[in-house]
Design an enzyme around this catalytic site. Structure first.
Site, PDB file in Angstrom:
ATOM      1  N   ASN A 194      13.964  -2.046  -5.834  1.00  8.31           N
ATOM      2  CA  ASN A 194      14.918  -1.023  -6.228  1.00  8.31           C
ATOM      3  C   ASN A 194      16.328  -1.397  -5.772  1.00  8.31           C
ATOM      4  O   ASN A 194      16.507  -2.118  -4.790  1.00  8.31           O
ATOM      5  CB  ASN A 194      14.479   0.315  -5.617  1.00  8.31           C
ATOM      6  CG  ASN A 194      15.475   1.416  -5.849  1.00  8.31           C
ATOM      7  OD1 ASN A 194      16.409   1.582  -5.070  1.00  8.31           O
ATOM      8  ND2 ASN A 194      15.295   2.174  -6.898  1.00  8.31           N
ATOM      9  N   TRP A 196      18.558  -0.186  -4.006  1.00  9.59           N
ATOM     10  CA  TRP A 196      19.018   0.054  -2.640  1.00  9.59           C
ATOM     11  C   TRP A 196      18.194  -0.691  -1.596  1.00  9.59           C
ATOM     12  O   TRP A 196      18.462  -0.560  -0.398  1.00  9.59           O
ATOM     13  CB  TRP A 196      19.016   1.553  -2.330  1.00  9.59           C
ATOM     14  CG  TRP A 196      20.180   2.250  -2.958  1.00  9.59           C
ATOM     15  CD1 TRP A 196      20.175   3.049  -4.059  1.00  9.59           C
ATOM     16  CD2 TRP A 196      21.548   2.165  -2.543  1.00  9.59           C
ATOM     17  NE1 TRP A 196      21.436   3.472  -4.358  1.00  9.59           N
ATOM     18  CE2 TRP A 196      22.316   2.949  -3.439  1.00  9.59           C
ATOM     19  CE3 TRP A 196      22.202   1.504  -1.505  1.00  9.59           C
ATOM     20  CZ2 TRP A 196      23.691   3.086  -3.327  1.00  9.59           C
ATOM     21  CZ3 TRP A 196      23.582   1.644  -1.396  1.00  9.59           C
ATOM     22  CH2 TRP A 196      24.322   2.435  -2.298  1.00  9.59           C
ATOM     23  N   LYS A 197      17.216  -1.471  -2.030  1.00 12.37           N
ATOM     24  CA  LYS A 197      16.372  -2.166  -1.057  1.00 12.37           C
ATOM     25  C   LYS A 197      17.073  -3.410  -0.499  1.00 12.37           C
ATOM     26  O   LYS A 197      18.034  -3.923  -1.066  1.00 12.37           O
ATOM     27  CB  LYS A 197      15.042  -2.561  -1.702  1.00 12.37           C
ATOM     28  CG  LYS A 197      14.214  -1.357  -2.159  1.00 12.37           C
ATOM     29  CD  LYS A 197      13.946  -0.394  -1.013  1.00 12.37           C
ATOM     30  CE  LYS A 197      12.881   0.645  -1.323  1.00 12.37           C
ATOM     31  NZ  LYS A 197      13.222   1.550  -2.420  1.00 12.37           N
ATOM     32  N   ASN A 198      16.568  -3.908   0.619  1.00 12.62           N
ATOM     33  CA  ASN A 198      17.157  -5.097   1.246  1.00 12.62           C
ATOM     34  C   ASN A 198      17.139  -6.295   0.305  1.00 12.62           C
ATOM     35  O   ASN A 198      18.034  -7.132   0.338  1.00 12.62           O
ATOM     36  CB  ASN A 198      16.406  -5.444   2.534  1.00 12.62           C
ATOM     37  CG  ASN A 198      16.537  -4.386   3.596  1.00 12.62           C
ATOM     38  OD1 ASN A 198      16.377  -3.203   3.327  1.00 12.62           O
ATOM     39  ND2 ASN A 198      16.832  -4.790   4.826  1.00 12.62           N
TER      40      ASN A 198
END
Length: 424
Positions: A194, A196-198
């Site tokens: 996604n 916003w993931k790292n």
């Protein structure tokens, strides 16, 4: 003279040029996507996706990886791969994103919630035993915020009861537990890509395992229940229930490019988060999760807990948290509650809505009698009411100077809480 709060008409503490976009896109990332574009075949024949699967398996230390179109899909593939069937129970933490619970429902199984630890906000391993019944088939520990759960205790308990352990590692790319990467700590794991993931690619997911049988089951779930192998004639014969969970060459190419910088990006997140935490420890109404030294937290977001009582306000904790978060947002921070209620309090589970008509709880396959009473999850309730999560100003490529702007914003609001009285 103290700066006027932005929410009351003052200037923002964070200048626009200090704000960094995520994911941070480089020329190398753009070239990778163009490479996929130039190849000209975006699915089915997938050199980028195939390479990503090999590289992510190597990175996590696992044997098999399947790329999917979301972390939710990867979680559902994990549940199916574990052999979970209608009416089976799966243990899930009460404080997590809804997909952890719905991945169980997607396969007509029953989520059984367990409260979390007040120190780490991960599932409380000491409370799992009492949730196990003759119908329990698996445990899904969530590595919340990129901090691994107590996997030794969970794996030992699972071994005693012959349960499958599925890591929800959707927030834990690159996190380590006693020297091993998240994704290689249980039987199966799922990651999210996604935005916003790292490790971000807009949307996408990654399934990993060391077990060939789990891998083959997940392959069928990913593509219509069929057994599809490159170089072999397609049968068009579905052996099990399947979905269309494949991803595209663009996601594969972009993720591969980002993966080359993942460790560097995580290191910056961790350094900046620790610096920010040290600057805020002076406020006794602010607290943080207590992380152990035998594992790393890769700080998907920067979480904190606020206490209305310690700040001198006689009001509901959730209301205090929301108003303070609003003031911080006005200063230029992207901050707010991530989950506003535990999963068992959400209507889907609380009222056993499911697919309608109470399914799967009302189906004849289910022989248990799970109930969802919010009073059974006091820690999850408290965490839900008091936490706020910063999602900018600390991740790569934010510099120490950028983080100091964030500190300025926190100091500006935290030293003028009395000025917010009219907003409460």
């Amino acid at each position: 003279m103290t700066d006027k709060l932005a929410i009351l008409g003052g200037e923002k503490a964070v200048p626009e040029d200090a704000l960094k976009k995520w994911p941070f896109v480089t020329d190398e990332d753009k070239a990778a996507v163009m490479r996929a574009m130039d190849f000209g075949v975006f699915s089915h024949i997938t050199p980028e996706v195939d390479s990503l699967q090999k590289e992510w398996a190597e990175y996590t230390g696992t044997k098999y990886c399947l790329a999917a179109n979301s972390g939710t899909a990867a979680l559902h593939m994990s549940v199916a791969a574990a052999g979970i069937e209608p009416g089976d129970e799966v243990i899930v933490p009460a404080y997590t994103f809804v997909a952890t619970g719905t991945a169980v429902l997607h396969h007509n199984a029953i989520p059984v919630f367990v409260d979390i630890e007040p120190e780490t906000w991960n599932i409380d391993a000491a409370k799992i035993q009492q949730a196990i019944t003759p119908y329990t088939k698996a445990i899904i520990p969530v590595h919340l915020n990129g901090y691994p759960a107590d996997m030794d205790e969970i794996n030992a308990l699972a071994a005693r009861h012959n349960l499958v352990v599925i890591e929800d590692a959707c927030q834990a790319h690159g996190a380590e537990y006693k020297g091993k990467k998240a994704g290689n700590l249980g039987d199966i794991a799922a990651f999210s890509l996604n935005t916003w993931k790292n490790l971000a690619a807009g949307d996408g997911g990654l399934f990993v395992t060391n077990d060939e049988e789990y891998y083959e089951r997940a392959r069928m779930v990913r593509e219509f229940g069929e057994r599809i192998y490159k170089g072999k004639r397609r049968e068009y014969n579905s052996y099990a229930m399947g979905w269309m969970y494949r991803t595209t060459e663009f996601v594969g190419a972009f993720t591969r490019s980002q993966l080359r910088r993942l460790d560097e990006m995580n290191e910056r997140r961790m350094e900046n988060a620790e610096f920010l935490k040290k600057q805020l420890l002076k406020y006794d109404f602010v607290s943080f999760p207590a992380y152990k030294s035998d594992r790393t937290c890769v700080y998907w977001f920067f979480p904190m807990m606020l206490s209305a009582r310690k700040a001198g306000f006689d009001m509901p904790e959730a209301e205090f948290r929301d108003r303070v978060s609003d003031a911080l947002c006005a200063e230029g921070l992207r901050i707010g509650s991530w989950q506003r209620m535990p999963l068992p309090a959400q209507r889907l589970f609380r009222d056993k809505i499911g697919y309608g008509k109470g399914s799967p709880w009302s189906d004849g396959h289910y022989k248990g009698n799970v109930t969802y009473s919010i009073e059974d999850y006091p820690v999850a309730v408290d965490i839900s009411d008091r936490t706020t999560w910063l999602s900018n100003m600390f991740f790569w490529p934010s510099t120490r100077e950028d983080v100091e702007y964030a500190v300025k914003a926190f100091d500006k609001v935290f030293t003028q809480l009395d000025k917010l009285q009219d907003l409460f």
